[in-house]
Design an enzyme around this catalytic site. Structure first.
Site, PDB file in Angstrom:
ATOM      1  N   THR A 203      65.508 -23.020  -4.372  1.00 15.95           N
ATOM      2  CA  THR A 203      64.265 -22.513  -4.940  1.00 15.95           C
ATOM      3  C   THR A 203      64.565 -21.206  -5.655  1.00 15.95           C
ATOM      4  OG1 THR A 203      63.022 -23.483  -3.107  1.00 15.95           O
ATOM      5  CG2 THR A 203      61.891 -21.829  -4.434  1.00 15.95           C
TER       6      THR A 203
ATOM      7  N   LYS B 130      58.190 -26.485  -7.562  1.00 19.20           N
ATOM      8  CA  LYS B 130      58.594 -26.112  -6.209  1.00 19.20           C
ATOM      9  C   LYS B 130      57.914 -24.816  -5.770  1.00 19.20           C
ATOM     10  CE  LYS B 130      60.782 -26.085  -2.305  1.00 19.20           C
ATOM     11  NZ  LYS B 130      62.200 -25.765  -2.154  1.00 19.20           N
TER      12      LYS B 130
ATOM     13  N   LYS C 178      61.173 -15.175   0.343  1.00 16.57           N
ATOM     14  CA  LYS C 178      61.657 -15.239  -1.037  1.00 16.57           C
ATOM     15  C   LYS C 178      60.791 -16.158  -1.890  1.00 16.57           C
ATOM     16  CE  LYS C 178      65.150 -18.006  -1.718  1.00 16.57           C
ATOM     17  NZ  LYS C 178      64.666 -19.126  -2.592  1.00 16.57           N
TER      18      LYS C 178
END
Length: 289
Positions: free
Chosen positions: A96, A172, A240
Site C-alpha cells: 500500500t 486500496k 501508514k
C-alpha cells in the site's frame, strides 16, 4: 511452470510464496530478514541473496515490502532488481503506497522495458496462503491478460480496476481507510461494552450477526478478546495506510472527518508503545483511556 520471484516474504509475501509453492510454481525469494527464509527453502523455494540476483533468475517479479521507500530501494538501490530486469518482465507492486509513488515507480519500470502491474493486496496472511486474498489490479489490458495465470493463482477475487497504474493504489487507500474506520469503531464500542460490564464475546456475537458487522472487526476483536496481539498486521501498517488515504483525499480537496479521526487513533496507539503489536491492540489502547 514459469518462475516467480518475491522480494519481501514476511507475513503477506510469505503467504504468497507458500501459496504458489503449493500450486507447483517455481518460487525464488529474497528478504533482508534472513530468519524468514529457511522455512520457505524447506518448502522448495530458492533463496536469492539480492533483489538483482532474484530478478535475473525469474520470469516475473512480486514486490511485497512495506512502503514506497523500501520499494524504491529493492528496485533501484545498489543491489536493486532493476539492474537485471529484462524486456517485458512483469513486476507486481503489491504494498500500500500513495498513487503518486505507484505512478513514479511505474514510469521508471516502463522506461526500462518492464511491465509494471499496480496490484495492492488485501485480506491478511492466512488468505494470502489460501489464495483467497484480493488483488486490485491496474495495468494495460494486454499486460493483465498475459499474467492472468499468476494473478488468479495468487488471489480470488482479482479486481480489474483500470488500465492506469496508480488506480490500484487509489482503490486500496479508499478500502483501507474504511477498514481503519471500522476497526477503530469496533475497538471503541467493545471498550465501551467492557465498561458497561457486558460479556465481550457475547457482544461481538451480536455485532457479527447484526447491523454493526464488519469483517475486520470480527477478525481483530476476536483476537483482542483473547488477549492475542501477536502481529499479523502491525499497528504501524494501518497508521501508514490511513495517513496516506487522508493525504490522498486532501490532494483532491476532501477532508474525510472520520478518516482523520481514525488515522489519529492509530497514530496515538503507536505512540503509546503499540507500534509493533497487531492492530487488534487498538482495543487495548482504547480500553485504557
Amino acid at each position: 511452470m514459469k518462475s516467480v520471484g518475491i522480494i519481501g516474504v514476511g507475513n503477506m509475501g510469505g503467504g504468497m510464496a507458500r501459496r504458489l509453492l503449493s500450486q507447483g510454481w517455481s518460487v525464488h525469494v529474497c528478504d533482508v530478514d534472513e530468519a524468514v527464509l529457511p522455512p520457505l527453502k524447506a518448502l522448495g523455494a530458492v533463496v536469492q541473496s539480492t533483489p538483482a540476483s532474484l530478478a535475473a533468475a525469474v520470469d516475473r517479479l512480486i514486490v511485497c515490502v512495506v512502503d514506497a521507500q523500501q520499494m524504491s530501494d529493492v528496485l533501484f538501490g545498489s543491489t536493486g532488481a532493476a539492474q537485471e530486469l529484462r524486456l517485458g518482465q512483469a513486476v507486481l507492486l503489491c504494498p500500500t503506497i500513495s498513487p503518486e509513488d505507484a505512478e513514479t515507480l511505474g514510469r521508471r519500470l516502463t522506461a526500462l522495458g518492464s511491465e509494471p502491474i499496480d496490484a495492492p493486496m488485501s485480506g491478511g496472511p492466512v488468505r494470502a496462503e489460501q489464495g483467497t486474498m484480493s488483488l486490485m489490479v491496474a495495468c494495460p489490458d494486454s499486460v493483465f491478460d498475459t499474467h492472468q495465470d499468476l494473478l488468479r493463482a495468487l488471489a480470488n477475487p482479482v479486481f480489474r480496476i483500470s488500465e492506469r497504474v496508480g488506480d490500484g493504489a487509489r482503490t486500496k487507500l479508499v478500502n483501507n481507510l474504511l477498514a481503519g474506520i471500522n476497526l477503530a469503531g469496533a475497538a471503541e464500542v467493545l471498550a465501551l461494552a467492557q465498561r458497561m460490564g457486558l460479556d465481550l464475546a457475547t457482544t461481538l456475537n451480536v455485532m457479527e450477526r447484526s447491523s454493526g458487522q464488519s469483517w475486520i472487526a470480527s477478525d481483530r476483536m476476536r483476537r483482542a478478546i483473547e488477549g492475542d496481539y501477536a502481529p499479523r498486521a502491525h499497528m504501524t501498517l494501518l497508521q501508514k495506510d490511513t495517513r496516506l488515504a487522508v493525504e490522498a483525499a486532501q490532494r483532491v480537496g476532501v477532508t474525510p472527518a472520520l478518516g482523520v479521526k481514525a488515522s489519529a487513533i492509530f497514530a496515538d496507539a503507536s505512540a503509546a508503545g503499540l507500534s509493533k503489536d497487531d492492530d487488534a491492540a487498538l482495543f487495548k489502547h482504547l480500553s485504557a483511556i
